[in-house]
Design an enzyme around this catalytic site. Structure first.
Site, mmCIF file in Angstrom:
data_model
loop_
_atom_site.group_PDB
_atom_site.id
_atom_site.type_symbol
_atom_site.label_atom_id
_atom_site.label_comp_id
_atom_site.label_asym_id
_atom_site.label_seq_id
_atom_site.Cartn_x
_atom_site.Cartn_y
_atom_site.Cartn_z
ATOM 1 N N HIS A 170 3.412 7.032 5.276
ATOM 2 C CA HIS A 170 2.181 7.729 5.663
ATOM 3 C C HIS A 170 1.346 6.976 6.693
ATOM 4 O O HIS A 170 0.612 7.583 7.455
ATOM 5 C CB HIS A 170 1.350 8.109 4.428
ATOM 6 N N HIS B 145 0.824 -1.227 0.000
ATOM 7 C CA HIS B 145 0.000 0.000 0.000
ATOM 8 C C HIS B 145 0.856 1.275 0.000
ATOM 9 O O HIS B 145 0.756 2.077 -0.940
ATOM 10 C CB HIS B 145 -1.003 -0.049 1.159
ATOM 11 N N ASP C 124 -3.175 8.225 -1.167
ATOM 12 C CA ASP C 124 -3.598 7.166 -0.249
ATOM 13 C C ASP C 124 -5.012 6.712 -0.601
ATOM 14 O O ASP C 124 -5.301 5.530 -0.770
ATOM 15 C CB ASP C 124 -3.527 7.732 1.183
ATOM 16 N N ASP D 53 -20.433 14.836 -26.402
ATOM 17 C CA ASP D 53 -18.980 14.847 -26.411
ATOM 18 C C ASP D 53 -18.408 13.620 -25.728
ATOM 19 O O ASP D 53 -17.614 13.689 -24.838
ATOM 20 C CB ASP D 53 -18.364 16.124 -25.850
ATOM 21 N N GLU E 205 0.700 5.775 12.545
ATOM 22 C CA GLU E 205 -0.590 5.244 12.977
ATOM 23 C C GLU E 205 -0.493 3.740 13.288
ATOM 24 O O GLU E 205 -1.001 3.276 14.296
ATOM 25 C CB GLU E 205 -1.620 5.475 11.849
ATOM 26 N N ASP E 206 0.183 2.987 12.440
ATOM 27 C CA ASP E 206 0.104 1.526 12.501
ATOM 28 C C ASP E 206 1.370 0.802 12.976
ATOM 29 O O ASP E 206 1.357 -0.413 13.109
ATOM 30 C CB ASP E 206 -0.246 0.954 11.108
HETATM 31 MN MN MN Z 1 -2.940 4.513 3.796
#
Ligand code: MN
Length: 714
Positions: A69, A45, A136, A256, A73-74
């Site tokens: 990123h 990811h 993300d 179009d 958090e993880d």
């Molecule tokens: Mn993410």
């Protein structure tokens, strides 16, 4: 995995590659053992997110922030650690993304607004935070099929409501289109696959058509010696979907469906190509847009026109330079482009004005609902572009008026605006600006400032909040003075000194009733017309009466009973033998607006309509009865007037003589000395009607030393 490093090597400096490789291995290690729902290692990811950021051409810090990123958090990683090893830039970006990740946009409306604010704030500190967040989201949308049905819908909805418009606002069209198409796939799978299927079925035929058109254009461009890259492509699914659903059209009619893009060297060539295209094919009126002369606020520049193809099928042509093309695809991201290296601070600043403005007014907007509403209008709706007399371009929401324009220049220009010229002609302030208008604001120092109606005229939140501010701030002083004066006068007219009524616990009950914060608020509200004097005084007098029942009863009995207790000259609607008397509290005289009140056992008492008693809560509406003055009855009525005057010898005699000279009979006189040599004299009189009373008051007011004369309504 190799592929990403290869991509970095291709576009970035050696030093960049070095730090990237270090970050790559570190991030991979941090997420070791974590899996995605797809069954892949989690690191896939951040890897893809970094890849998207490279495709957008962003600087290496942003790409590395993409790798990290989700790490704070993880995983065990911390912002401080990232800062130490990869620099503050990377750390700040990761911190920003982590914050935005905690934001839940689909919560209750109140929270939604608050959350958007948070994100906008994060953006304003460094817009690259949002670019990482968008990357993300894009990867998560690409892999959404592994999520539960509920999650799919939720994410798709959030993408369509928040992220796609955001990508649009930042001008990153490639991302906007992909996000929209992916979201639609989950929100309306049938609709999505229907269009996708039809596009596939018609692909071969469409390709032939596009090729014919492209060859045709190339031939003509050779003649005018313009070199161009031409590409044809179908519109993206979501835009076709919207055309079909919003305009109720059939797939085949959505014209179009094909857009041909012509990319040339410079602006002059753009217009040369446009001329040729319009000679070869017939342009469809109203479809020509020159975003080169008037760029969109998201920086987009291009010429658009729709022409009728040789087989009668219309198609869209977009003409732009290579630079414009980069901006069209990557928008704001183009400014961190690795090829350019340096950030043009100035132009960036200008282009982010809309964001600053958004933040500026959002701090003024306390109400979350209002904030969301304005966000929907200002942030996500279609725009008109107009010019200042100097040729600068300004962007507004559709339906915006010259007042919006004036306030966008400066609040002082808005507040002093007295008129506007559009294309040299005077227009009304309610005029709705259209793209291309040249707008000139006429201001005057003699202007009294905005009017309340303007709030209904302006469309932008910025203007609305500036007008509200003006009323709140600039008018406040004035309103306080005016409101206080109005209350004092009205209290006096009703026979009270305002100070007597102004007891703190009574005033508190007024505050409570009208949700006011302070005395100044109360005055200001009266001054500006939000609350009437009657509303406040009725409440205060009510409280006063509750507390002064005894004293008042004593005052009444002390006075001579009125002669005309039983009223004549009044007709009670529907009854001809009703006992009628005049209420002592307000002593109505002919000409006054009156109302009857059915008392218990004492017939109908007649009050003035504006009598504070009759307007009290205790009075029962259903006991009110219509009454009117009988015209031809000659009768006399009792009134009381109060004269305020500088105290001097002989004043009383002069007053009474004056009244006798005018032919009126005085029933009572009460003089009271006030402070500072001011005399308050209450005079009871018999008069025939309101005209006489007005005349008496006007005559007494002319007397030397008299400062005020008014009728008392006890
Ligand atoms: Mn993410």
């Amino acid at each position: 995995m190799e592929a990403l490093t290869e991509k970095v090597k291709k576009h970035y400096s050696e030093a960049d590659v070095e730090v990237f490789t270090r970050a790559y291995h570190a991030a991979q290690k941090m997420h070791e053992g974590q899996m995605r729902l797809s069954g892949e290692p989690f690191f896939r990811h951040p890897y893809e997110v970094a890849s998207i950021l490279i495709d957008l051409g962003l600087d290496i810090s942003t790409v590395i922030a993409g790798l990290f990123h989700d790490s704070v958090e993880d995983t065990e990683a911390t912002v401080a650690q990232l800062s130490k090893e990869y620099g503050e830039d990377v750390a700040t970006l990761v911190e920003g993304v982590t914050k935005v990740n905690r934001v839940d946009f689909l919560s209750k409306e109140d929270h939604q607004a608050e959350n958007l604010r948070k994100m906008l704030l994060a953006m304003s500190s460094d817009i690259r935070v949002i670019l990482v967040k968008l990357a993300d989201r894009l990867h998560n949308m690409r892999t959404l099929k592994y999520q539960s049905k509920d999650k799919q819908l939720e994410k798709a909805k959030e993408t369509l409501e928040i992220y796609a418009p955001l990508a649009h606002r930042l001008g990153i069209n490639t991302m906007k289109w992909e996000l929209e198409d992916l979201a639609l796939k989950y929100i309306d799978p049938d609709g999505y696959y229907d269009i996708a299927g039809k596009l596939t079925q018609t692909r071969a035929e469409r390709k032939d058509y596009i090729d014919t058109v492209i060859n045709n254009i190339q031939e003509h461009l050779v003649k005018i010696k313009v070199k161009a890259d031409i590409e044809g492509r179908p519109k993206h699914i979501y835009s076709i979907y919207n055309k079909i659903n919003d305009q109720g059209r059939h797939f085949d009619e959505v014209y179009d469906l094909i857009a041909v893009r012509i990319i040339v060297k410079n602006v002059r060539d753009c217009y040369a190509v446009l001329g040729t295209v319009h000679t070869v094919w017939k342009p469809i009126p109203g479809r020509f847009k020159d975003y080169i002369a008037v760029p969109k606020q998201n920086m987009y520049q291009s010429i658009h026109t729709t022409v009728l193809g040789s087989d009668g099928r219309p198609f869209e042509v977009q003409i732009r330079t290579r630079d414009m093309h980069a901006t069209a695809e990557y928008g704001i991201a183009a400014h961190w482009h690795y090829k350019e290296g340096i950030l043009e601070e100035d132009s960036m600043d200008k282009k982010l004005t809309w964001l600053r403005e958004l933040l500026e007014w959002q701090t003024d907007t306390k109400d979350s609902k209002e904030f969301m509403e304005s966000l929907r209008i200002d942030f996500f709706s279609d725009m008109v572009f107009v010019f200042t007399p100097k040729g600068d371009v300004k962007e507004f929401v559709q339906g915006a008026t010259p007042l919006d324009f004036a306030y966008s220049v400066h609040s002082a220009v808005g507040n002093k605006c007295v008129g506007a010229k559009v294309n040299g002609k005077i227009v009304q302030l309610t005029y709705e600006m259209v793209s291309g208008d040249i707008v000139e604001i006429i201001t005057s120092n003699a202007s009294n400032g905005p009017s309340r109606d303007w709030l209904k005229i302006v469309k932008t939140t910025q203007a609305k909040s500036k007008i509200r501010n003006w009323f709140r701030k600039e008018m406040k002083e004035e309103n306080i003075v005016k409101g206080k004066d109005m209350l004092e006068r009205e209290a006096k007219r009703k026979g009270y000194e305002f100070q007597t009524l102004f007891k703190s616990e009574w005033v508190k009950s007024v505050f409570k009733k009208f949700t006011l914060q302070s005395t100044d608020d109360m005055y200001a509200a009266v001054g500006y017309g939000g609350i009437t004097t009657g509303q406040i005084l009725t409440k205060l007098i009510g409280e006063y009466r509750k507390e002064n029942k005894v004293e008042e009863a004593m005052q009444r009995t002390a006075k001579k009973p009125s002669k005309a207790t039983v009223a004549s000259g009044v007709i009670v609607k529907g009854y001809d033998d009703m006992l009628v008397r005049f209420a002592k509290c307000c002593n109505p005289v002919p000409g006054d607006k009156i109302v009857g009140y059915i008392t218990r056992g004492r017939g109908v008492s007649v009050h003035r309509r504006d009598c504070s008693n009759i307007n009290m809560d205790e009075f029962e509406e259903e006991r009110m009865i219509d009454v009117k003055w009988a015209k031809d009855e000659v009768s006399s009525y009792n009134v009381e007037i109060q004269v305020t005057a500088d105290d001097r010898s002989g004043l009383m005699a002069e007053l009474t003589n004056q009244l006798y000279d005018m032919g009126y009979s005085i029933t009572t006189v009460n003089a009271r000395m006030g402070k500072n040599q001011i005399a308050n004299i209450v005079i009871g009189l018999e008069i025939a009607d309101l005209k006489q009373l007005d005349y008496i008051i006007s005559q007494l007011e002319k007397m030397a030393g008299v400062t005020d004369v008014f009728r008392i309504n006890k």
